[in-house]
Write an enzyme that holds these catalytic residues in place. Sequence first.
Site, mmCIF file in Angstrom:
data_model
loop_
_atom_site.group_PDB
_atom_site.id
_atom_site.type_symbol
_atom_site.label_atom_id
_atom_site.label_comp_id
_atom_site.label_asym_id
_atom_site.label_seq_id
_atom_site.Cartn_x
_atom_site.Cartn_y
_atom_site.Cartn_z
ATOM 1 N N HIS A 31 37.420 41.819 49.634
ATOM 2 C CA HIS A 31 38.665 41.397 49.030
ATOM 3 C C HIS A 31 38.476 39.844 49.215
ATOM 4 O O HIS A 31 37.905 39.552 50.306
ATOM 5 C CB HIS A 31 39.970 41.754 49.769
ATOM 6 C CG HIS A 31 41.114 41.448 49.251
ATOM 7 N ND1 HIS A 31 41.765 40.170 49.332
ATOM 8 C CD2 HIS A 31 41.624 42.106 48.390
ATOM 9 C CE1 HIS A 31 42.858 40.396 48.447
ATOM 10 N NE2 HIS A 31 42.812 41.473 47.929
ATOM 11 N N ASP A 87 42.259 49.862 47.071
ATOM 12 C CA ASP A 87 41.992 50.573 46.062
ATOM 13 C C ASP A 87 40.929 51.542 46.456
ATOM 14 O O ASP A 87 40.840 52.771 45.639
ATOM 15 C CB ASP A 87 41.300 49.840 44.867
ATOM 16 C CG ASP A 87 42.152 48.729 44.134
ATOM 17 O OD1 ASP A 87 43.400 49.049 43.709
ATOM 18 O OD2 ASP A 87 41.910 47.486 43.851
#
Length: 431
Positions: free
Chosen positions: A302, A366
Amino acid sequence: MAQAKLNVDASKFDLPVVKATQGPDGIMVSSLANDGFVTLDPGFLTTAQCESKITFIDGKNSVLLYRGYPIEQLCEQSDFLEVAWLLRHGELPSRAEYDRFCADLNHRTMVGEDFRSFMASFPRAAQPMSVLASAINALAAFYPDTTDITDPGKLDEASRIIMAKARTIVSYIYRRRRDEPMLYPDVARGYVDDFLRMCFAVPYEPYESDDLSIHALGRLLIIHADHEQNCSTSVVRIAGSAHANLYSAIAAGVNALSGPLHGGANEAVLRQLEVIRDSGESVASFVEDAKRNGTRISGFGHRVYKCHDPRAEVAKHYLQELMARGDVDDRLPADERALFDIATQLEDIATHDDYFVSRHLYPNVDFYTGLLYRIIGFEPAMFTPLFALGRIPGWIAQYREMLADPGTRIGRPRQVYTGRTRRDYVPMDQR
Ligand code: ACO
């Protein structure tokens, strides 16, 4: 006011520092443009495009706050519509405000018959995010009286229309792909409950959603509701800074979210698990191949979280709850259940492998949400529209904050030009 000092050769600049309440302070560099310099920051790694009071992320310590409230507390005690109100207004609603907000949305959930015909005109196999972006954009054409962004009443109405109808639109996208009739909303049910009914009910049979699926999907909507200045939100703000109406700006956000490096990663994770399953390769050798080839493993890493993604923790918790319920065999065929085992192995290998550990690549939200959506009953192509459904309150709040901010100017980044200097045109027969 604190000042930063910048020296470029003999030139010296004093730059004002904007103090943050939490997180990094901002060095205001706008004045450099007058002195022949621009700042160069590909991917905006260290560029703040605005001051914002909506969402705070501390990526080193796994903190995500909406208007100061930790998402863990909101997931435990709040619901999606209350969070939507909070993001927009900055405070939790009173009982009367909350009831009024829910009623306002309920009474706008239905779309007109012409809009239903418009939705029915897309090919059944159309990419769901393309349909969603088109449908949100088309709302401006169906409700033209609400597109004047200089009128606060009309902007409020546009916000309510998008919040209310997005749920109906996403359910229509789902049903149309399956050649099933699009169902009308039922205002007697809650937001998530009725969404599940509009997606999964057989029209001539009673439908009851199960409480755990309603609760889990509600938490997924909350954890997706805002994430400060990510790619799609920045797109919403920049489109809005040109005074594009709310529908157009949010449609732009939906398009940005569709990318596999952003919202599309949840679908990419499931596809990746299918590839591993179908290859017959072990998970360990898949990881080794990815490291050797420099391929990115979807669902890891991320831009901001260099520690656990707090949204991933929430999603993982509900995934485990749904898996523990004991009816997984009824919900998923054996070849799909295998994906859950592969995901567990992938998570285990990657979280212990030095390549991932040294680069602070943790499973992101996700990684888990696709599996969770799948077990609730959605196919992979619907995962990113579900993310978008959750993100709509954040986009609305960010757009409105941008519009209300007297410091907003049209978003227009600069560049450092590295191309050819001036030269003369060469006629074709002389090249
Ligand atoms: N798998 C393998 N290696 C990775 C991954 C990954 N998923 N992500 C980053 N790396 C590596 C990079 O190759 C780089 O290695 P290097 O230092 O040897 O060159 C290093 O880790 C740092 O990567 P950056 O490119 O600096 O990371 P950045 O912050 O630009 O990218 C991103 C973040 C786009 C999310 C990236 O981690 C990625 O592509 N992940 C996979 C896609 C994904 O899951 N996206 C969902 C994000 S969450 C969301 O949008 C809700």
